[in-house]
Design an enzyme around this catalytic site. Structure first.
Site, PDB file in Angstrom:
ATOM      1  N   LYS A 190       0.848  -1.198   0.000  1.00 14.17           N
ATOM      2  CA  LYS A 190       0.000   0.000   0.000  1.00 14.17           C
ATOM      3  C   LYS A 190       0.885   1.250   0.000  1.00 14.17           C
ATOM      4  O   LYS A 190       0.622   2.227  -0.699  1.00 14.17           O
ATOM      5  CB  LYS A 190      -0.930  -0.010   1.231  1.00 14.17           C
ATOM      6  CG  LYS A 190      -2.035  -1.054   1.105  1.00 14.17           C
ATOM      7  CD  LYS A 190      -2.796  -1.309   2.394  1.00 14.17           C
ATOM      8  CE  LYS A 190      -3.794  -2.450   2.181  1.00 14.17           C
ATOM      9  NZ  LYS A 190      -4.452  -2.936   3.378  1.00 14.17           N
ATOM     10  N   GLN A 220      -4.741  -1.599   9.602  1.00 14.20           N
ATOM     11  CA  GLN A 220      -4.617  -2.947   9.019  1.00 14.20           C
ATOM     12  C   GLN A 220      -5.131  -4.024   9.981  1.00 14.20           C
ATOM     13  O   GLN A 220      -4.760  -4.064  11.154  1.00 14.20           O
ATOM     14  CB  GLN A 220      -3.128  -3.206   8.681  1.00 14.20           C
ATOM     15  CG  GLN A 220      -2.866  -4.494   7.937  1.00 14.20           C
ATOM     16  CD  GLN A 220      -3.415  -4.508   6.518  1.00 14.20           C
ATOM     17  OE1 GLN A 220      -3.618  -3.474   5.897  1.00 14.20           O
ATOM     18  NE2 GLN A 220      -3.669  -5.698   5.989  1.00 14.20           N
ATOM     19  N   ASP A 232     -11.605   2.173   4.063  1.00 11.04           N
ATOM     20  CA  ASP A 232     -11.898   0.733   4.081  1.00 11.04           C
ATOM     21  C   ASP A 232     -13.400   0.468   3.955  1.00 11.04           C
ATOM     22  O   ASP A 232     -13.805  -0.658   3.683  1.00 11.04           O
ATOM     23  CB  ASP A 232     -11.460   0.135   5.434  1.00 11.04           C
ATOM     24  CG  ASP A 232     -10.108  -0.549   5.372  1.00 11.04           C
ATOM     25  OD1 ASP A 232      -9.798  -1.144   4.337  1.00 11.04           O
ATOM     26  OD2 ASP A 232      -9.382  -0.495   6.382  1.00 11.04           O
TER      27      ASP A 232
HETATM   28  N1  GUN Z   1      -6.450  -6.914   6.180  1.00  5.72           N
HETATM   29  C1  GUN Z   1      -6.597  -7.641   5.046  1.00  5.72           C
HETATM   30  N2  GUN Z   1      -7.274  -6.927   4.110  1.00  5.72           N
HETATM   31  C2  GUN Z   1      -7.551  -5.724   4.666  1.00  5.72           C
HETATM   32  C3  GUN Z   1      -8.227  -4.554   4.205  1.00  5.72           C
HETATM   33  O1  GUN Z   1      -8.740  -4.472   3.071  1.00  5.72           O
HETATM   34  N3  GUN Z   1      -8.294  -3.511   5.091  1.00  5.72           N
HETATM   35  C4  GUN Z   1      -7.769  -3.580   6.344  1.00  5.72           C
HETATM   36  N4  GUN Z   1      -7.885  -2.525   7.133  1.00  5.72           N
HETATM   37  N5  GUN Z   1      -7.143  -4.659   6.801  1.00  5.72           N
HETATM   38  C5  GUN Z   1      -7.029  -5.714   5.967  1.00  5.72           C
END
Ligand code: GUN
Length: 295
Positions: free
Chosen positions: A55, A99, A122
């Site tokens: 990311k 995350q 998200d």
């Molecule tokens: N962990 C795995 N995929 C995601 C996601 O799309 N967002 C977040 N915040 N955590 C994750």
């Protein structure tokens, strides 16, 4: 035996990221805004660290104002809430992502509630979950929204089709089933949410024209669970030990690809399928937030 269409994520993600690049230029030129994304990572779970690094890389490559807050696993809920409040109040931050999964002493719901819903890239805040359910615009959860974009890109018809989503997580299963049921392009499907409590899961999955699997179990879905000619969407990203691989592990999906592919009309590979869509949609949500779409 049948040669399925391979639903690769990259061409779809590239098309979305082209649009994101243009929007970033426009925001800079017309409003002097550089979209800002703050990602928070607690602890040192290797898979989470890899996702967060991807990311970060993509944000930098696109010229976003991105920050990653790497905090020790022992960080208290109060400390984390304080950081989230600061980010929610900072005008330079347009997107906040914490995350998942978080260490056991942190209440993920409390953290999600603390994020300003307008910066919730998200789409996990209850306000945004509610907006999704009633069909109002708002940030959509990245992986499910990315799957719908893939279906549209590859012209996979969903209207009136039987869709089965295996998994009921907040990240994928619940929002994906909602999106597939929405009365709009990429939706209008007849949706079933199946999960581990099903008495005969195979009987349910064999009904599916579109079968999405998001349960986090390597190669869980075998050919006996799939109808001939189904479209199979594998959302799993599982690390399995492989002493012959350079890193000591291999990434496999929730679907036994080699066995299921010949039965399918179309199937997403792992890696190279749904995974890249998550980041593309995150970038799109961040730009939309910076543009004020969620205000
Ligand atoms: N962990 C795995 N995929 C995601 C996601 O799309 N967002 C977040 N915040 N955590 C994750």
């Amino acid at each position: 035996m049948n040669e399925p269409i391979l639903l690769k994520g990259k061409p779809v993600a590239d098309a979305i990221l082209d649009g994101v690049r243009q929007e970033i230029e426009k925001l800079k030129a017309e409003k002097g805004i550089i979209p800002g994304l703050s990602v928070v990572l607690l602890g040192d779970d290797p898979a989470s660290a890899t996702y967060v690094a991807s990311k970060e890389r993509k944000s930098k490559e696109l010229g976003l104002n991105s920050q990653t807050h790497r905090l020790p696993a022992e960080t208290s809920q109060e400390e984390l809430l304080e950081l989230i409040n600061n980010l929610s109040n900072s005008p330079a931050v347009h997107g906040i992502l914490v995350q998942a999964p978080l260490p056991g002493h942190i209440d993920y719901n409390a953290i999600t509630l603390a994020i300003d819903p307008r910066k919730d890239v998200d789409g996990f805040h209850p306000v945004n979950v509610g907006r999704l359910v009633i069909g109002l615009p708002g940030p959509l959860p990245c992986t499910p929204a990315g799957i719908v974009e893939m279906l549209k890109f590859y012209s996979i018809a969903t209207q009136g089709k039987r869709a089965v989503v295996v998994g009921r997580s907040m990240l994928v299963g619940k929002p994906l089933s909602n999106l597939l049921a929405q009365k709009r392009e990429g939706g209008n499907a007849i949706v079933t949410i199946a999960h581990s409590a099903a008495e005969d899961l195979g009987a349910i999955t064999r009904e599916a024209d579109i079968l999405a699997v998001a349960i986090g179990r390597p190669k869980f879905l075998g050919p006996d669970m799939v109808k001939d000619g189904a479209v199979v969407i594998d959302v799993g990203i599982n690390r399995v030990d492989d002493p012959e691989a350079k890193k000591g592990y291999r990434v496999v999906g929730d679907v036994d690809f080699d066995a299921v592919a010949p039965k399918s009309m179309a199937i997403t590979p792992v890696p190279g399928g749904v995974g890249v869509m998550t980041i593309a949609m995150l970038m799109q949500n961040t730009i939309a937030s910076a543009r004020g779409d969620f205000s």
